[in-house]
Enzyme design. Structure first.
Site, PDB file in Angstrom:
ATOM      1  N   CYS A   3      -5.929  -2.168   2.276  1.00  0.00           N
ATOM      2  CA  CYS A   3      -6.000  -2.236   3.731  1.00  0.00           C
ATOM      3  C   CYS A   3      -7.415  -2.459   4.250  1.00  0.00           C
ATOM      4  O   CYS A   3      -8.082  -3.419   3.879  1.00  0.00           O
ATOM      5  CB  CYS A   3      -5.369  -0.959   4.304  1.00  0.00           C
ATOM      6  SG  CYS A   3      -4.779  -1.104   6.006  1.00  0.00           S
ATOM      7  N   LYS A   6      -8.422   4.902  -2.615  1.00  0.00           N
ATOM      8  CA  LYS A   6      -9.037   4.335  -1.412  1.00  0.00           C
ATOM      9  C   LYS A   6     -10.249   5.182  -1.028  1.00  0.00           C
ATOM     10  O   LYS A   6     -10.148   6.402  -0.889  1.00  0.00           O
ATOM     11  CB  LYS A   6      -8.010   4.320  -0.279  1.00  0.00           C
ATOM     12  CG  LYS A   6      -8.453   3.584   0.983  1.00  0.00           C
ATOM     13  CD  LYS A   6      -7.291   3.493   1.958  1.00  0.00           C
ATOM     14  CE  LYS A   6      -7.638   2.686   3.183  1.00  0.00           C
ATOM     15  NZ  LYS A   6      -6.503   2.567   4.118  1.00  0.00           N
ATOM     16  N   GLU A  43       0.834  -1.217   0.000  1.00  0.00           N
ATOM     17  CA  GLU A  43       0.000   0.000   0.000  1.00  0.00           C
ATOM     18  C   GLU A  43       0.868   1.266   0.000  1.00  0.00           C
ATOM     19  O   GLU A  43       1.839   1.355   0.749  1.00  0.00           O
ATOM     20  CB  GLU A  43      -0.898  -0.014   1.244  1.00  0.00           C
ATOM     21  CG  GLU A  43      -1.813   1.193   1.357  1.00  0.00           C
ATOM     22  CD  GLU A  43      -2.674   1.160   2.615  1.00  0.00           C
ATOM     23  OE1 GLU A  43      -3.637   1.930   2.695  1.00  0.00           O
ATOM     24  OE2 GLU A  43      -2.389   0.335   3.518  1.00  0.00           O
TER      25      GLU A  43
END
Length: 336
Positions: free
Chosen positions: A163, A129, A47
């Site tokens: 995540c 995200k 990430e």
């Protein structure tokens, strides 16, 4: 559907260069070259690995984050840029699908962005995200559902989440409805402690089982010297250790190879794509096991709009068509 029966995949766990984007890029390109020698067709990095995950945001109070936050702005990746061009060339050179996490700079904002380069070098997906987690909200803006897409690549239908997006079941389900075959997961690693890696294992294995796809998960790694450079507080240093679980999971929820929980390197495994049908024969969450008349998902997948006109001049057109005994009135863009 892809025609490959076997795909060789790699999940990478290495440390970034906490001082420069160019330093991290150099390490990335070297790993890609090395993986190519192993016949890797798909490689997944952690990430926001470029230039680095903002570990400082987890251990510093907001009042002390100004300097490192601005430094991250200076090193962040624009899309497109020379950095993305370098990744594109490397993907094409080795006919390899590359999944990279970056801190994307878009004018005055940073975003947690996932990039997928196909084996042709084409950037086939750029997604942000949708909700930064906890301390991350001080660093990144929010993404939108326009990026919740599964893309056709040389290795099959590939999707990605970052995540704790894996704790959003609707985000995962949106990719499942698009029949992803390989799911690429990215976590920061070197964070929280051992429990982070343990929870990660449960999360990625569950997604593999529920979606009937392979999961390739990559986590980052901080060296002791890097941890000490981030903080000299022993308690805060504990918060930057462990939390790694770089893994490759089958549609049956099994580890194909032992996961990496510490150190640098990468793991490689051959994905037998026939296992997808074997799993979905038993349970297809978006097919014969679904009940869309009872439960369904609504997605607002248009890109975020920052301006919306308050007034629009209506255009009124009307016409009468007479055919026999029937009159048909057509009105478009009515004032109503």
């Amino acid at each position: 559907m892809q025609s490959k029966q076997t795909v060789r995949a790699a999940a990478v766990q290495i440390s970034p260069d906490l001082e420069s984007l160019s330093g991290t890029l150099e390490k990335v390109l070297a790993v890609i070259d090395e993986a190519a020698k192993d016949g890797v067709e798909l490689i997944v990095f952690p990430e926001t690995f470029m230039p680095y995950y903002p570990y400082f945001s987890f251990i510093l109070p907001p009042v002390k984050q100004g300097k490192p936050h601005l430094k991250l702005y200076e090193q962040a990746v624009e899309v497109p840029s020379a950095t993305t061009d370098a990744l594109s060339r490397k993907a094409k050179q080795h006919s390899m699908v590359i999944v990279m996490g970056v801190n994307e700079r878009d004018h005055g904002s940073l975003y947690n962005t996932q990039l997928i380069f196909d084996a042709t070098g084409e950037l086939v997906l750029k997604r942000r995200k949708i909700t930064p987690t906890y301390h991350e909200r001080m660093i990144w803006g929010q993404g939108d559902a326009a990026g919740l897409k599964v893309v056709e690549t040389n290795v099959g239908r590939v999707g990605a989440l970052a995540c704790w997006e894996h704790y959003n079941p609707l985000a995962r389900y949106s990719l499942m409805t698009q029949h992803e075959q390989i799911h690429c997961a990215q976590f920061p690693g070197s964070l929280v402690g051992p429990i982070f890696g343990e929870q990660m294992d449960v999360t990625i294995r569950h997604h593999a089982l529920e979606s009937g796809c392979f999961v390739i998960n990559a986590t980052g790694w901080l060296t002791d010297i890097q941890i000490q450079s981030l903080t000299d507080d022993p308690e805060m240093q504990k918060a930057l250790r462990d939390g790694c679980n770089t893994a490759i999971i089958t549609p049956e929820g099994k580890h194909l190879v032992p996961p990496m929980t510490e150190g640098e390197g990468y793991i490689v495994a051959d994905l037998d794509m026939g296992l997808i049908d074997k799993r979905k024969r038993m349970m297809d969450s978006v097919g014969h096991y679904a009940r869309p008349e009872l439960l369904s998902l609504r997605i607002q997948n248009a890109p975020s709009q920052y301006t919306t006109p308050m007034f629009q001049t209506p255009i009124v057109e009307s016409s009468i068509e007479v055919t026999g005994e029937s009159n048909h009135e057509i009105i478009t863009n009515s004032e109503i």
